[in-house]
Design a protein around this motif. Sequence first.
Motif, PDB file in Angstrom:
ATOM      1  N   LEU A  80       8.435  -9.268   3.622  1.00  0.00           N
ATOM      2  CA  LEU A  80       7.445 -10.136   4.258  1.00  0.00           C
ATOM      3  C   LEU A  80       6.877  -9.482   5.520  1.00  0.00           C
ATOM      4  O   LEU A  80       5.657  -9.368   5.677  1.00  0.00           O
ATOM      5  CB  LEU A  80       8.071 -11.494   4.602  1.00  0.00           C
ATOM      6  CG  LEU A  80       7.148 -12.495   5.290  1.00  0.00           C
ATOM      7  CD1 LEU A  80       5.977 -12.889   4.393  1.00  0.00           C
ATOM      8  CD2 LEU A  80       7.935 -13.730   5.709  1.00  0.00           C
ATOM      9  N   GLY A  81       7.755  -9.026   6.410  1.00  0.00           N
ATOM     10  CA  GLY A  81       7.299  -8.427   7.667  1.00  0.00           C
ATOM     11  C   GLY A  81       6.560  -7.122   7.469  1.00  0.00           C
ATOM     12  O   GLY A  81       5.479  -6.922   8.031  1.00  0.00           O
ATOM     13  N   GLY A  82       7.134  -6.218   6.680  1.00  0.00           N
ATOM     14  CA  GLY A  82       6.469  -4.940   6.420  1.00  0.00           C
ATOM     15  C   GLY A  82       5.139  -5.134   5.709  1.00  0.00           C
ATOM     16  O   GLY A  82       4.149  -4.467   6.018  1.00  0.00           O
ATOM     17  N   GLY A  83       5.111  -6.071   4.758  1.00  0.00           N
ATOM     18  CA  GLY A  83       3.870  -6.349   4.041  1.00  0.00           C
ATOM     19  C   GLY A  83       2.784  -6.893   4.952  1.00  0.00           C
ATOM     20  O   GLY A  83       1.629  -6.469   4.880  1.00  0.00           O
ATOM     21  N   LEU A  84       3.154  -7.831   5.832  1.00  0.00           N
ATOM     22  CA  LEU A  84       2.158  -8.389   6.748  1.00  0.00           C
ATOM     23  C   LEU A  84       1.660  -7.353   7.750  1.00  0.00           C
ATOM     24  O   LEU A  84       0.461  -7.290   8.042  1.00  0.00           O
ATOM     25  CB  LEU A  84       2.731  -9.609   7.479  1.00  0.00           C
ATOM     26  CG  LEU A  84       2.933 -10.848   6.624  1.00  0.00           C
ATOM     27  CD1 LEU A  84       3.633 -11.951   7.423  1.00  0.00           C
ATOM     28  CD2 LEU A  84       1.620 -11.345   6.041  1.00  0.00           C
ATOM     29  N   LEU A  85       2.575  -6.534   8.281  1.00  0.00           N
ATOM     30  CA  LEU A  85       2.141  -5.468   9.194  1.00  0.00           C
ATOM     31  C   LEU A  85       1.197  -4.500   8.498  1.00  0.00           C
ATOM     32  O   LEU A  85       0.187  -4.080   9.062  1.00  0.00           O
ATOM     33  CB  LEU A  85       3.350  -4.713   9.748  1.00  0.00           C
ATOM     34  CG  LEU A  85       4.216  -5.453  10.769  1.00  0.00           C
ATOM     35  CD1 LEU A  85       5.463  -4.645  11.092  1.00  0.00           C
ATOM     36  CD2 LEU A  85       3.438  -5.772  12.030  1.00  0.00           C
ATOM     37  N   LEU A  86       1.518  -4.151   7.256  1.00  0.00           N
ATOM     38  CA  LEU A  86       0.668  -3.259   6.484  1.00  0.00           C
ATOM     39  C   LEU A  86      -0.692  -3.897   6.229  1.00  0.00           C
ATOM     40  O   LEU A  86      -1.738  -3.275   6.441  1.00  0.00           O
ATOM     41  CB  LEU A  86       1.363  -2.929   5.154  1.00  0.00           C
ATOM     42  CG  LEU A  86       0.832  -1.789   4.341  1.00  0.00           C
ATOM     43  CD1 LEU A  86       1.096  -0.468   5.032  1.00  0.00           C
ATOM     44  CD2 LEU A  86       1.526  -1.795   2.976  1.00  0.00           C
ATOM     45  N   LEU A  87      -0.697  -5.143   5.808  1.00  0.00           N
ATOM     46  CA  LEU A  87      -1.935  -5.870   5.534  1.00  0.00           C
ATOM     47  C   LEU A  87      -2.835  -5.887   6.766  1.00  0.00           C
ATOM     48  O   LEU A  87      -4.048  -5.657   6.663  1.00  0.00           O
ATOM     49  CB  LEU A  87      -1.586  -7.303   5.114  1.00  0.00           C
ATOM     50  CG  LEU A  87      -2.729  -8.222   4.740  1.00  0.00           C
ATOM     51  CD1 LEU A  87      -2.287  -9.151   3.627  1.00  0.00           C
ATOM     52  CD2 LEU A  87      -3.217  -9.020   5.912  1.00  0.00           C
ATOM     53  N   LEU A  88      -2.258  -6.135   7.928  1.00  0.00           N
ATOM     54  CA  LEU A  88      -3.031  -6.223   9.168  1.00  0.00           C
ATOM     55  C   LEU A  88      -3.382  -4.864   9.760  1.00  0.00           C
ATOM     56  O   LEU A  88      -4.241  -4.778  10.633  1.00  0.00           O
ATOM     57  CB  LEU A  88      -2.250  -7.034  10.204  1.00  0.00           C
ATOM     58  CG  LEU A  88      -1.987  -8.490   9.849  1.00  0.00           C
ATOM     59  CD1 LEU A  88      -0.992  -9.097  10.827  1.00  0.00           C
ATOM     60  CD2 LEU A  88      -3.287  -9.275   9.817  1.00  0.00           C
ATOM     61  N   ALA A  95       5.400  -0.078  10.052  1.00  0.00           N
ATOM     62  CA  ALA A  95       5.183  -0.802   8.795  1.00  0.00           C
ATOM     63  C   ALA A  95       5.477   0.094   7.602  1.00  0.00           C
ATOM     64  O   ALA A  95       6.147  -0.316   6.648  1.00  0.00           O
ATOM     65  CB  ALA A  95       3.746  -1.322   8.724  1.00  0.00           C
ATOM     66  N   GLY A  96       4.992   1.329   7.650  1.00  0.00           N
ATOM     67  CA  GLY A  96       5.255   2.268   6.556  1.00  0.00           C
ATOM     68  C   GLY A  96       6.735   2.555   6.398  1.00  0.00           C
ATOM     69  O   GLY A  96       7.254   2.615   5.273  1.00  0.00           O
ATOM     70  N   ALA A  97       7.444   2.707   7.523  1.00  0.00           N
ATOM     71  CA  ALA A  97       8.883   2.962   7.462  1.00  0.00           C
ATOM     72  C   ALA A  97       9.622   1.765   6.880  1.00  0.00           C
ATOM     73  O   ALA A  97      10.535   1.930   6.054  1.00  0.00           O
ATOM     74  CB  ALA A  97       9.413   3.291   8.858  1.00  0.00           C
ATOM     75  N   ILE A  98       9.242   0.558   7.274  1.00  0.00           N
ATOM     76  CA  ILE A  98       9.876  -0.645   6.742  1.00  0.00           C
ATOM     77  C   ILE A  98       9.673  -0.718   5.234  1.00  0.00           C
ATOM     78  O   ILE A  98      10.618  -0.971   4.474  1.00  0.00           O
ATOM     79  CB  ILE A  98       9.315  -1.907   7.436  1.00  0.00           C
ATOM     80  CG1 ILE A  98       9.763  -1.959   8.899  1.00  0.00           C
ATOM     81  CG2 ILE A  98       9.728  -3.173   6.698  1.00  0.00           C
ATOM     82  CD1 ILE A  98       9.046  -3.015   9.727  1.00  0.00           C
ATOM     83  N   VAL A  99       8.450  -0.499   4.793  1.00  0.00           N
ATOM     84  CA  VAL A  99       8.140  -0.580   3.366  1.00  0.00           C
ATOM     85  C   VAL A  99       8.900   0.498   2.587  1.00  0.00           C
ATOM     86  O   VAL A  99       9.542   0.205   1.569  1.00  0.00           O
ATOM     87  CB  VAL A  99       6.613  -0.473   3.134  1.00  0.00           C
ATOM     88  CG1 VAL A  99       6.287  -0.310   1.661  1.00  0.00           C
ATOM     89  CG2 VAL A  99       5.909  -1.693   3.718  1.00  0.00           C
ATOM     90  N   VAL A 128       2.705   4.157  -0.897  1.00  0.00           N
ATOM     91  CA  VAL A 128       1.790   3.630   0.117  1.00  0.00           C
ATOM     92  C   VAL A 128       2.485   3.587   1.477  1.00  0.00           C
ATOM     93  O   VAL A 128       1.913   3.974   2.494  1.00  0.00           O
ATOM     94  CB  VAL A 128       1.264   2.237  -0.286  1.00  0.00           C
ATOM     95  CG1 VAL A 128       0.452   1.602   0.838  1.00  0.00           C
ATOM     96  CG2 VAL A 128       0.416   2.341  -1.544  1.00  0.00           C
ATOM     97  N   GLY A 129       3.745   3.133   1.483  1.00  0.00           N
ATOM     98  CA  GLY A 129       4.498   3.089   2.731  1.00  0.00           C
ATOM     99  C   GLY A 129       4.659   4.463   3.359  1.00  0.00           C
ATOM    100  O   GLY A 129       4.619   4.611   4.577  1.00  0.00           O
TER     101      GLY A 129
END
Length: 177
Positions: A80-88, A95-99, A128-129
Amino acid sequence: MTIKSVLERTGTDSDLDGIAPDLGLLIVRVVFGGLLAAHGAQKLFGWWGGPGLQANADGFEQMGYNPGKVFGTLAGLTELGGGLLLLLGLLTPLAGAIVLGTMINAINATWSGGLLGGYEMGVLFAAVGAALPFIGPGKFSLDAGRPWERHGFVWGVGAVVLAVATGVLTLILKWAL
């Protein structure tokens, strides 16, 4: 100046080519980030036909991630967090590291299904991450032009190293607990 007037004046879209990569990055970020955030919301809240927290925890225990509530919640939060950071397009290297770190574990969990029908989705999200910290989120992002905006070789390598370290650490904890 409108897009139509530019096209009429030049007969081509060459004046718009400067923003084309940024529009492409926006599409990639919104689609991949949105889908990953939705997967996290399924795990945490049961939205969109997802299992919800308790069923997710039970599933993680069946995959050998004990305690399932801790690992299942961690997976949901990072998706959820990594996806939202990536989206924004916010804190893109993080964000890439989280994903990527999350997808290392997703690939491990789905490995027995083979590439197609197994871990291909994890590989797509991982790619993508891993890529976005190198190239950045583009002009249409919350990082663009901000003092904290970071991308490039050093930030990309740093994100990959952080992701691999945390992904492998999670796997070690899975096997040790």
